[in-house]
Design a protein around this motif. Structure first.
Motif, PDB file in Angstrom:
ATOM      1  N   ARG A   4       0.839  -1.207   0.000  1.00 32.14           N
ATOM      2  CA  ARG A   4       0.000   0.000   0.000  1.00 32.14           C
ATOM      3  C   ARG A   4       0.863   1.241   0.000  1.00 32.14           C
ATOM      4  NH1 ARG A   4      -5.270  -1.214   3.606  1.00 32.14           N
ATOM      5  NH2 ARG A   4      -5.977  -2.904   2.299  1.00 32.14           N
ATOM      6  N   HIS A  26     -18.590   6.428 -10.560  1.00 27.85           N
ATOM      7  CA  HIS A  26     -18.972   6.415  -9.147  1.00 27.85           C
ATOM      8  C   HIS A  26     -17.760   6.134  -8.283  1.00 27.85           C
ATOM      9  CE1 HIS A  26     -18.939   2.124  -9.862  1.00 27.85           C
ATOM     10  NE2 HIS A  26     -19.947   2.227 -10.710  1.00 27.85           N
ATOM     11  N   TYR A  28     -16.817   3.725  -6.207  1.00 24.66           N
ATOM     12  CA  TYR A  28     -16.174   2.431  -6.321  1.00 24.66           C
ATOM     13  C   TYR A  28     -15.327   2.377  -7.585  1.00 24.66           C
ATOM     14  CZ  TYR A  28     -15.651  -2.638  -6.739  1.00 24.66           C
ATOM     15  OH  TYR A  28     -15.146  -3.888  -6.866  1.00 24.66           O
ATOM     16  N   GLN A  43      -3.412   2.018  -3.874  1.00 30.65           N
ATOM     17  CA  GLN A  43      -4.717   1.531  -3.440  1.00 30.65           C
ATOM     18  C   GLN A  43      -5.342   2.612  -2.561  1.00 30.65           C
ATOM     19  OE1 GLN A  43      -4.604  -2.314  -1.739  1.00 30.65           O
ATOM     20  NE2 GLN A  43      -6.768  -2.641  -2.183  1.00 30.65           N
ATOM     21  N   GLN A  46     -10.911   3.825   1.503  1.00 30.90           N
ATOM     22  CA  GLN A  46     -12.257   4.400   1.448  1.00 30.90           C
ATOM     23  C   GLN A  46     -12.378   5.592   2.406  1.00 30.90           C
ATOM     24  OE1 GLN A  46     -11.683   1.183   1.247  1.00 30.90           O
ATOM     25  NE2 GLN A  46     -12.444   0.959  -0.831  1.00 30.90           N
ATOM     26  N   GLY A  47     -11.627   5.482   3.518  1.00 32.28           N
ATOM     27  CA  GLY A  47     -11.661   6.550   4.515  1.00 32.28           C
ATOM     28  C   GLY A  47     -11.148   7.871   3.980  1.00 32.28           C
ATOM     29  N   TYR A  50     -13.868   8.883   0.031  1.00 31.07           N
ATOM     30  CA  TYR A  50     -15.188   9.521   0.048  1.00 31.07           C
ATOM     31  C   TYR A  50     -15.146  10.956   0.571  1.00 31.07           C
ATOM     32  CZ  TYR A  50     -17.318   5.547  -1.999  1.00 31.07           C
ATOM     33  OH  TYR A  50     -17.668   4.608  -2.898  1.00 31.07           O
ATOM     34  N   PRO A  51     -14.411  11.228   1.672  1.00 29.44           N
ATOM     35  CA  PRO A  51     -14.297  12.641   2.057  1.00 29.44           C
ATOM     36  C   PRO A  51     -13.715  13.489   0.932  1.00 29.44           C
ATOM     37  CG  PRO A  51     -13.554  11.253   3.845  1.00 29.44           C
ATOM     38  CD  PRO A  51     -13.824  10.339   2.675  1.00 29.44           C
ATOM     39  N   LEU A  53     -13.944  12.973  -2.332  1.00 33.16           N
ATOM     40  CA  LEU A  53     -14.987  13.165  -3.355  1.00 33.16           C
ATOM     41  C   LEU A  53     -15.954  14.267  -2.909  1.00 33.16           C
ATOM     42  CD1 LEU A  53     -15.779   9.483  -4.342  1.00 33.16           C
ATOM     43  CD2 LEU A  53     -14.936  11.277  -5.869  1.00 33.16           C
ATOM     44  N   HIS A  54     -16.345  14.200  -1.641  1.00 32.13           N
ATOM     45  CA  HIS A  54     -17.304  15.190  -1.140  1.00 32.13           C
ATOM     46  C   HIS A  54     -16.697  16.583  -1.114  1.00 32.13           C
ATOM     47  CE1 HIS A  54     -20.678  12.612   0.600  1.00 32.13           C
ATOM     48  NE2 HIS A  54     -19.932  11.829  -0.169  1.00 32.13           N
ATOM     49  N   ARG A  55     -15.407  16.653  -0.768  1.00 32.31           N
ATOM     50  CA  ARG A  55     -14.746  17.946  -0.731  1.00 32.31           C
ATOM     51  C   ARG A  55     -14.686  18.564  -2.130  1.00 32.31           C
ATOM     52  NH1 ARG A  55     -10.713  16.422   2.182  1.00 32.31           N
ATOM     53  NH2 ARG A  55      -9.461  15.763   0.399  1.00 32.31           N
ATOM     54  N   LYS A  76     -24.160   6.958  -7.259  1.00 33.59           N
ATOM     55  CA  LYS A  76     -23.862   8.386  -7.354  1.00 33.59           C
ATOM     56  C   LYS A  76     -22.671   8.543  -8.298  1.00 33.59           C
ATOM     57  CE  LYS A  76     -22.959  12.370  -4.365  1.00 33.59           C
ATOM     58  NZ  LYS A  76     -22.469  12.741  -3.027  1.00 33.59           N
TER      59      LYS A  76
END
Lengths: 110, 857
Positions: A4, A26, A28, A43, A46-47, A50-51, A53-55, A76
């Motif tokens: 990683r 989306h 994923y 890699q 997810q933690g 997603y934040p 993407l939202h930012r 989405k």
């Protein structure tokens, strides 16, 4: 599984914008794409994904909408906006400058 | 179906991710359950991810707000002149509004400073025949207390004059008789010592204790704690000071100052009357109603207690049979203070609302001009990708920032203005606590109005930013017209109120109020026996009249124009007309009509010879004579209360008696010497000079007769009239001040718009002048704009002013709500203000160089 690699925050944003530039996708899909394109070197957690993407959506660089996937599920999808495209260009340039600068330093040190 | 709500969207998005992961694993041959476990494991804590996503949103909001705020501060700092004018305008608007609201709150809204004031109710007697206030007899109050209908019952008598004996002579104070449970039921704690208890109100005359009010303790004893336990001589009666009530506690009638509270058991001693079996019978009763009690049921039970008590007092009288009790909310206390000022205060508040609105309109106008000037800046920001929402938010933040600054400065203004306003509104009549800090309600009001102003001007700006330049110019025209309209309303109102005060001051009182000094005296109140009263008053009148500079001195029972009246039935030798209502009367001293300057139409004044042993005489006013003896000879006729036992010796011209606004009542006078039971009289002293100057000499003359007698309510008759005009004076002064402010704001707004329009039309004006238009024509262009604003404003303002006048009709006197002088005056004043505001832009336009104007881009 490949080792990683932790990503700098700005770098993840750049990668997401780049992936989204290829067409609506989306969360994923973004993770999968980055993994594939880096040949499993990168890699995305997810933690962080997603934040991020939202930012980016909050900043107006990504636009989001709900639509069906090929498998018929609601997901989405994120699309790059015009401002996002400008941002991608700007970040790509600054990334290039940064790596070049770092490369110079490393070479000189040898 | 796309998910609704932010949370559900977030949940679905993350769930989708895990499901896809499971599908991928299953496709690789992992078992369904194992795949789900692995996917969950890989994803990590779903809730932690959700939290991180939520944080992004909050962070972004905060960061944006911070950026907007910084940007707003920077943009205001760039134009400090604009910022100063804007902040000052808002500060004036909100400050004035809050100061007046604080006054309204203090007088009309604030609850008594007692425990759970909302549980307090006045238990009002409602006799079957109707009528005004009826007092409770003490025995009935005690039975109501014992009945357990209420959680607590208290009673009090009216305000009493009390003479406090000091080494220097008698001093006036205000006392109140209260029931033993008064402080306990109200939940008031002592500031010092103890307050009255039920044990102080048991046996009549056996509890000589007194509680001082905080205000009196400060004023009279300089706040010396050692006063507790000492003995005060109240009307020659030694009474022990047991404690001091807390600051801010003003009893049940805020505005009426009470210095001393004495238990009801001492009523006969304090009032110098013979004790009666039912005790004092003029009591106000206030009940504490336990939460959840049904009021109608409580009223029913209290009524039954009252009827039983009344029957026990007078078993033969059937009048108690149908009497009821009504519970009226008393959380704010009761009394006349509120009623007196109510309309005046509400009208004042509407006027300040108009001023605040004018301030907002003016500020909107300024901001619109700025928005138009910032058109370029906004366009650039939009091109850079700022959405409409972002720009709107930016403008809103700027407006709210301005409003907040204005609000803070306004709060300082209000903090300074409120005590001054309270002092002004008390006008020596009310005793409003001027030290009272800002209450939560007032602070909330101030914050709410300030924020509302910000939102109002912000939304107007946003609406303007969406449109183009021209539309915003039209919006500004409307704004200025609205300001003109508001100014006309406030100016017209000020005109009405100023004329009302002038009419009230100039009203023919029927006597000469100038050069008259009045004070109330009572030897009995200082502990003297009844027998000494008549010789005392005789000696006082003679000695005061002998003073140099005194033209006359006389005595009367009902102080002129103090609002009080004394009504009595009338019997005449001819038989009074059937159903004649009672007439007003007064018992007065020798030379009353000469001293007050009340002309006698016929007959003679009272003389020192009209004593008890002499034939009983009376003097009536013209209205009395006309009503009871129409077309007949009046002198020599006989009248009286129960029997016609007084001979009419004079007819006086009609005058004003209780108040300036009254229509003349039928009035008759008798010599006080021929009345039983003379206790209190007002001494009137007539001088050619300034009556205030006589004060010390009159005091000394009275002290030479009896230094223990205190002088109550000493003032000039003119001041007495002014006191009665307090609400009207307050309104007139406030309205005049606010009218000036509103007109000034309108002038500013008008000037701004005219200057702006003139600059925009520079090119057009240049072309016109190049084509040979004369300067007069160019000036005419600007004037036409002005005239349009003013005409629009008048069109809306005059009917609104008329409506306000109708609303305030109750306060007006001697002027119609549609008074043409006020309306026309307001319109004219606005026209003048507009002309002044239009002059500079018109002048500049006329002097413009056509070539320069044309060459401009």
């Amino acid at each position: 599984m490949a080792a990683r690699q932790d990503l700098l925050q700005g770098t993840l944003d750049l990668l997401i914008l780049k992936v989204a530039a290829l067409g609506p996708i989306h969360g994923y899909g973004v993770a999968q794409r980055i993994q594939q394109m880096s040949q499993d070197a990168l890699q995305v957690q997810q933690g962080s994904l997603y934040p991020a993407l939202h930012r980016l959506e909050e900043r107006g660089w990504l636009a989001a909408e709900w639509r069906e996937t090929e498998t018929g599920r609601e997901a989405k999808f994120y699309t790059l906006t015009r401002a996002g495209r400008r941002q991608l260009e700007a970040e790509r340039e600054s990334w290039a400058r940064l790596t070049e600068a770092i490369a110079l330093v490393l070479k000189a040190a040898e | 179906v796309p998910p609704r709500g932010r949370e559900e969207r977030l949940d679905r998005e993350l769930r989708f991710h895990i499901d896809e992961q499971v599908r991928a694993l299953v496709a690789r041959g992992v078992g369904e359950q194992e795949a789900r476990r692995l996917a969950q494991l890989e994803f990590g804590g779903v809730e932690a991810v959700k939290d991180a996503c939520r944080d992004v949103r909050a962070d972004a909001w905060l960061a944006d707000a911070g950026r907007d705020l910084r940007y707003a501060v920077r943009s205001l700092r760039r134009s400090p002149g604009f910022a100063a004018v804007a902040i000052l305008t808002l500060a004036l608007g909100t400050g004035a509004d809050t100061a007046v609201f604080a006054l309204v709150h203090r007088v009309l809204v604030a609850a008594l400073p007692v425990a759970q004031p909302e549980q307090l109710f006045v238990a009002a007697r409602r006799p079957p025949e109707g009528g005004g206030r009826v007092g409770w007899p003490h025995t009935a109050v005690r039975e109501l207390e014992a009945s357990g209908v209420f959680a607590g019952v208290i009673a009090r008598g009216g305000s009493e004059r009390v003479t406090v004996g000091t080494p220097a002579g008698g001093e006036p104070a205000r006392g109140e008789l209260v029931s033993g449970g008064y402080f306990e039921v109200l939940g008031v704690r002592p500031h010092l010592g103890r307050l009255l208890a039920r044990s102080d109100d048991v046996a009549p005359g056996a509890h000589p204790v007194v509680v001082l009010s905080h205000r009196y303790w400060q004023r009279r004893f300089g706040g010396d704690p050692a006063v507790v336990g000492t003995v005060l001589q109240l009307g020659g009666l030694p009474m022990t000071v047991v404690g001091v009530s807390p600051p801010g506690f003003d009893g049940l009638d805020p505005g009426q100052a009470v210095d001393l509270r004495v238990p009801l058991s001492m009523y006969a001693q304090l009032r110098r009357i013979a004790p009666r079996p039912q005790g004092p019978s003029d009591l106000d009763v206030v009940a504490r109603v336990a939460p959840g009690t049904a009021l109608p049921a409580a009223e029913e039970r209290a009524g039954a207690v009252l009827r039983r008590a009344l029957e026990a007092l007078a078993p033969s009288a059937a009048r108690g049979a149908a009497e009821r009790v009504e519970l009226l909310p008393a959380a704010r206390g009761f009394g006349r203070t509120r009623q007196q000022l109510r309309t005046a205060l509400l009208v004042s508040l509407s006027i300040t609302a108009a001023v605040l609105l004018a301030a907002c309109l003016n500020l909107t106008n300024l901001l619109l001009a700025r928005t138009a000037a910032r058109h370029h800046e906004l366009a650039v920001r939009r091109a850079l990708g700022a959405g409409r929402g972002r720009i709107a938010r930016q403008l809103l933040v700027e407006s709210v920032l301005l409003a907040s600054c204005g609000g803070v400065v306004g709060a300082c203004l209000a903090a300074v203005a409120t005590p001054a306003l309270l002092r002004f509104a008390s006008g020596g009549v009310l005793h409003l606590d001027q030290q009272a800090g800002a209450s939560a309600g007032v602070v909330a009001f101030h914050v709410a109005t300030s924020v509302l102003c910000g939102l109002l001007i912000g939304s107007a700006q946003i609406a303007a930013a969406r449109r183009e330049r021209r539309a915003s110019a039209r919006g500004r025209t409307l704004l200025v017209a609205a300001q003109v309209a508001l100014s006309v309303v406030v100016l017209a109102a000020a005109g009405l109120f100023v004329q009302t005060v002038r009419a009230l001051r100039g009203a023919d009182l029927g006597f000469r109020a100038d050069g008259l000094l009045v004070m109330a005296l009572s030897p009995q109140n200082a502990g003297r026996p009844d027998a000494e009263a008549l010789p005392f008053f005789r000696a006082v009148r003679e000695r005061v009249e002998a003073l140099p500079g005194v033209e006359g001195a006389t005595l009367g029972t009902v102080r002129a124009l103090s609002g009080s009246t004394w009504r009595a039935a009338v019997t005449t030798d001819g038989g009074a007309p059937a159903d004649a209502p009672p007439a007003s009367r007064d018992a007065v001293g020798p030379g009353y009509f000469r001293t007050l300057g009340m002309p006698l139409v016929e007959g003679r004044d009272f003389t020192p010879d009209d004593v008890r042993s002499a034939p009983r005489v009376a003097i009536v006013n013209e209205s009395f004579a006309r009503f009871y003896f129409p077309g007949q000879e009046v002198l020599g006729r006989r009248i009286g209360v129960a029997a016609a036992d007084h001979t009419i010796v004079g007819v006086a011209r009609d005058a004003k008696y209780a108040q300036v606004r009254e229509s003349t009542p039928r009035f008759w006078y008798v010599p006080y010497e021929q009345q039983p039971n003379v206790k209190y009289l007002d001494l009137y002293v007539r001088t050619a000079g300034d009556p205030e100057r006589l004060g010390a000499a009159v005091r000394a003359a009275i002290a030479s007769v009896d230094r223990e007698v205190a002088l109550f309510d000493v003032r000039t008759q003119r001041a007495q009239v002014e006191e009665a005009l307090l609400p009207e004076r307050m309104l007139a002064t406030l309205a005049a001040a606010f009218a000036t402010a509103t007109a000034g704001l309108a002038a500013l707004g008008l000037y701004g718009v005219l200057a702006f329009v003139a600059r925009q039309r520079r090119r057009e004006i240049g072309i016109r002048m190049a084509l040979g238009a004369r300067r007069a024509t160019v000036v005419g262009l600007v004037v036409r704009d002005t005239a349009l604003f003013v005409a629009l404003g008048l069109l809306a303002g005059v009917p609104a002013a008329a409506a306000l006048g109708r609303y305030a009709r109750g306060v007006l006197f001697g002027v119609s709500p549609l008074d043409p002088a006020s309306l026309a005056g307001a319109a004219l004043a606005m026209a003048v203000v507009a002309a002044c505001a239009a002059a500079p832009p018109a002048w500049r336009a006329a002097r413009a160089d056509p070539m320069a104007a044309l060459r401009e881009p």
